[in-house]
Design a protein around this motif. Structure first.
Motif, PDB file in Angstrom:
ATOM      1  N   VAL A  72     -25.252 -17.201 -72.706  1.00 47.47           N
ATOM      2  CA  VAL A  72     -23.853 -16.499 -73.573  1.00 47.47           C
ATOM      3  C   VAL A  72     -24.424 -17.055 -75.075  1.00 47.47           C
ATOM      4  O   VAL A  72     -25.410 -17.901 -74.877  1.00 47.47           O
ATOM      5  CB  VAL A  72     -23.145 -17.641 -73.104  1.00 47.47           C
ATOM      6  CG1 VAL A  72     -22.592 -17.586 -71.775  1.00 47.47           C
ATOM      7  CG2 VAL A  72     -23.391 -19.426 -73.533  1.00 47.47           C
ATOM      8  N   ALA A 119     -22.473  -9.145 -72.250  1.00 44.94           N
ATOM      9  CA  ALA A 119     -22.164 -10.415 -72.906  1.00 44.94           C
ATOM     10  C   ALA A 119     -22.994 -11.609 -72.566  1.00 44.94           C
ATOM     11  O   ALA A 119     -22.997 -12.691 -72.947  1.00 44.94           O
ATOM     12  CB  ALA A 119     -20.329 -10.704 -73.998  1.00 44.94           C
ATOM     13  N   LEU A 120     -22.318 -11.921 -71.207  1.00 35.01           N
ATOM     14  CA  LEU A 120     -23.086 -12.286 -70.310  1.00 35.01           C
ATOM     15  C   LEU A 120     -24.034 -12.082 -69.105  1.00 35.01           C
ATOM     16  O   LEU A 120     -24.175 -10.929 -68.530  1.00 35.01           O
ATOM     17  CB  LEU A 120     -21.611 -13.130 -69.375  1.00 35.01           C
ATOM     18  CG  LEU A 120     -20.012 -13.615 -69.928  1.00 35.01           C
ATOM     19  CD1 LEU A 120     -18.903 -14.175 -69.226  1.00 35.01           C
ATOM     20  CD2 LEU A 120     -20.770 -14.554 -71.117  1.00 35.01           C
ATOM     21  N   CYS A 124     -11.360  -9.909 -74.202  1.00 31.08           N
ATOM     22  CA  CYS A 124     -12.650 -10.290 -73.533  1.00 31.08           C
ATOM     23  C   CYS A 124     -12.740  -9.778 -72.229  1.00 31.08           C
ATOM     24  O   CYS A 124     -14.217 -10.235 -71.895  1.00 31.08           O
ATOM     25  CB  CYS A 124     -12.218 -12.204 -74.234  1.00 31.08           C
ATOM     26  SG  CYS A 124     -13.385 -11.829 -76.022  1.00 31.08           S
ATOM     27  N   CYS A 175     -17.578 -12.726 -76.997  1.00 29.30           N
ATOM     28  CA  CYS A 175     -17.647 -12.193 -75.458  1.00 29.30           C
ATOM     29  C   CYS A 175     -17.806 -10.287 -75.755  1.00 29.30           C
ATOM     30  O   CYS A 175     -17.090  -9.377 -74.955  1.00 29.30           O
ATOM     31  CB  CYS A 175     -15.444 -11.502 -75.271  1.00 29.30           C
ATOM     32  SG  CYS A 175     -14.426 -10.919 -76.435  1.00 29.30           S
ATOM     33  N   ARG A 182     -19.385  -3.668 -72.751  1.00 27.07           N
ATOM     34  CA  ARG A 182     -19.929  -3.348 -71.777  1.00 27.07           C
ATOM     35  C   ARG A 182     -20.592  -1.893 -71.494  1.00 27.07           C
ATOM     36  O   ARG A 182     -20.121  -1.160 -71.799  1.00 27.07           O
ATOM     37  CB  ARG A 182     -19.098  -3.856 -70.631  1.00 27.07           C
ATOM     38  CG  ARG A 182     -18.505  -3.209 -69.882  1.00 27.07           C
ATOM     39  CD  ARG A 182     -17.300  -3.945 -68.951  1.00 27.07           C
ATOM     40  NE  ARG A 182     -18.436  -4.616 -68.347  1.00 27.07           N
ATOM     41  CZ  ARG A 182     -18.145  -5.843 -67.423  1.00 27.07           C
ATOM     42  NH1 ARG A 182     -17.342  -5.989 -67.283  1.00 27.07           N
ATOM     43  NH2 ARG A 182     -19.319  -5.785 -66.576  1.00 27.07           N
ATOM     44  N   ASN A 240     -14.008  -7.400 -70.735  1.00 28.54           N
ATOM     45  CA  ASN A 240     -15.245  -6.893 -71.388  1.00 28.54           C
ATOM     46  C   ASN A 240     -16.873  -7.517 -70.863  1.00 28.54           C
ATOM     47  O   ASN A 240     -18.543  -7.510 -70.634  1.00 28.54           O
ATOM     48  CB  ASN A 240     -15.230  -7.511 -73.397  1.00 28.54           C
ATOM     49  CG  ASN A 240     -16.670  -5.985 -73.053  1.00 28.54           C
ATOM     50  OD1 ASN A 240     -16.692  -5.106 -73.173  1.00 28.54           O
ATOM     51  ND2 ASN A 240     -17.828  -7.236 -74.240  1.00 28.54           N
ATOM     52  N   THR A 241     -15.990  -8.412 -69.941  1.00 31.31           N
ATOM     53  CA  THR A 241     -17.135  -9.711 -69.918  1.00 31.31           C
ATOM     54  C   THR A 241     -17.424 -10.091 -68.662  1.00 31.31           C
ATOM     55  O   THR A 241     -18.488 -10.683 -68.142  1.00 31.31           O
ATOM     56  CB  THR A 241     -16.782 -10.727 -70.265  1.00 31.31           C
ATOM     57  OG1 THR A 241     -15.721 -11.011 -70.455  1.00 31.31           O
ATOM     58  CG2 THR A 241     -17.385 -10.719 -72.053  1.00 31.31           C
ATOM     59  N   TRP A 271     -16.068 -15.081 -66.712  1.00 31.25           N
ATOM     60  CA  TRP A 271     -15.934 -14.019 -67.835  1.00 31.25           C
ATOM     61  C   TRP A 271     -15.318 -14.678 -68.906  1.00 31.25           C
ATOM     62  O   TRP A 271     -15.014 -16.478 -68.700  1.00 31.25           O
ATOM     63  CB  TRP A 271     -14.318 -13.316 -67.087  1.00 31.25           C
ATOM     64  CG  TRP A 271     -13.048 -14.320 -66.942  1.00 31.25           C
ATOM     65  CD1 TRP A 271     -12.014 -13.972 -67.778  1.00 31.25           C
ATOM     66  CD2 TRP A 271     -12.941 -14.480 -65.873  1.00 31.25           C
ATOM     67  NE1 TRP A 271     -11.257 -14.916 -67.334  1.00 31.25           N
ATOM     68  CE2 TRP A 271     -11.733 -15.525 -65.947  1.00 31.25           C
ATOM     69  CE3 TRP A 271     -13.333 -15.235 -64.900  1.00 31.25           C
ATOM     70  CZ2 TRP A 271     -10.755 -16.653 -65.753  1.00 31.25           C
ATOM     71  CZ3 TRP A 271     -13.073 -15.942 -63.883  1.00 31.25           C
ATOM     72  CH2 TRP A 271     -11.535 -16.319 -63.812  1.00 31.25           C
TER      73      TRP A 271
END
Length: 369
Positions: A204, A193-194, A143, A188, A297, A146-147, A159
């Motif tokens: 989110v 994702a964010l 997670c 995530c 991502r 990736n964030t 994150w």
């Protein structure tokens, strides 16, 4: 910006747009990620046995490392510490640029994402100096990797921690201080994702809905206020890009503009669609990025679209483009293989700089003047 009008639009969207079920997609991916991790762990068993402590903490050059940290929670290390692990590249500052690579065209700070098998590092680059300001061990799932993201004003990190598909939403200053927990059960996975809405709010996904989290107060909007149709905001959080009534749209809550865009078919067949990655400060232009068939991502962009004419913008650069970033000061950063071309808001060239070798290939997360 008219917040009441925006909420009205969002509520209307919730009744008209079927939300993208990112949670189901995440769960389908969870088993695959677990298998990949198991294979990677087996293949690297000898390396892990020889240097497992290096995954839990960074080792100082004199060999006296700090105490190990638990592998189930990301820990920020705000002081730059050199990593000495011969089996993987160290995430350290890149030093100074060559004498023939002028850096004065960008006087602010650029933020890059460095990563290896052991840790994630945030690089702050100002002029020809590169400093690692934050390190997060990669021992608590995918997670964080990736964030992790930097706000458009360069002040905050965000994150998702501890997990492969969903986890705990965290924030801290870009120097690693002020770490806080904001929410749990936040998805995530996904190309992005964010998503930042200005410098202090974040979109989110939780469950099957999207919500806006205020990183200052810790509060968030109800999930029903936001439909799964908004994809990006301008650096100041005023203009957004997404879909309304299944039409490509940019809006500031009061004004609304529809546009059309069809990506190159020869490339589109290799991806799972596309989405807006960024919006210019005046709301006229958006950057477009691919959505991968694997929900990881993606920091690249492949086109700039004029939402007034529905045509792509021909950038004044030669060669391939990796990403385009609309900065809060109105400049446009066009990133190529080993350089950044800087344009003004009308896409006129202001100058260019050669990136430090250690940064080439790292995602460019933000630029703040």
């Amino acid at each position: 910006m008219n917040d009441s009008r925006l909420r009205f639009d969002m509520a209307d969207l919730a009744d008209q747009v079927n939300p993208v079920d990112l949670r189901d997609r995440a769960l389908r991916t969870s088993r695959r990620l677990g298998m990949q991790r198991a294979v990677a762990t087996s293949a690297a068993a000898l390396v892990v046995l020889a240097g497992a402590a290096g995954i839990a903490f960074a080792v100082r050059p004199d060999g006296q490392g700090p105490a190990p940290v638990p592998g189930d929670s990301a820990v920020l290390t705000s002081a730059p510490v050199e990593t000495t692990q011969p089996t993987k590249p160290a995430l350290t500052g890149s030093g100074s640029a060559a004498a023939n690579a002028p850096q004065s065209v960008l006087t602010g700070t650029r933020w890059y994402l460095g990563r290896n098998d052991a840790e994630i590092a945030i690089h702050a680059v100002r002029g020809d100096k590169d400093e690692v300001t934050v390190r997060i061990p990669r021992g608590s799932g995918e997670c964080a990797h990736n964030t992790i993201t930097v706000s458009p004003d360069g002040k905050r990190l965000a994150w998702v921690d501890s997990g492969d598909t969903e986890g705990t939403l965290m924030t801290a200053a870009t120097d690693g201080s002020g770490k806080r927990t904001l929410d749990t059960g936040v998805l995530c996975l996904g190309a992005k994702a964010l998503v930042w809405k200005g410098g202090d709010k974040l979109m989110v996904t939780k469950g099957n809905s999207q919500r806006i989290v205020n990183l200052v107060t810790g509060g968030s909007s109800p999930g029903t206020d936001i439909a799964a149709a908004f994809q990006a905001w301008s650096a100041d959080g005023v203009w957004s890009a997404g879909k309304i009534n299944d039409k490509l749209t940019v809006t500031n809550g009061t004004d609304r503009r529809y546009y059309q865009y069809t990506p190159p078919q020869a490339e589109a067949k290799h991806y799972d669609g596309w989405a807006a990655r960024g919006v210019s400060m005046d709301g006229r232009y958006i950057t477009a990025g691919w959505l991968g068939t694997d929900p990881s991502r993606k920091d690249d962009t492949f086109a700039v679209v004029d939402t007034i004419t529905s045509k792509t913008v021909q950038l004044p650069v030669s060669g391939g483009v990796q990403s385009v970033l609309f900065a809060a000061d109105g400049t446009v950063l066009v990133r190529q293989t080993n350089r950044i071309v800087v344009l003004d808001a009308q896409f006129r060239k202001l100058g260019e700089l050669t990136e430090l070798k250690g940064l080439q290939g790292m995602p460019l997360l933000a630029y703040a003047a």
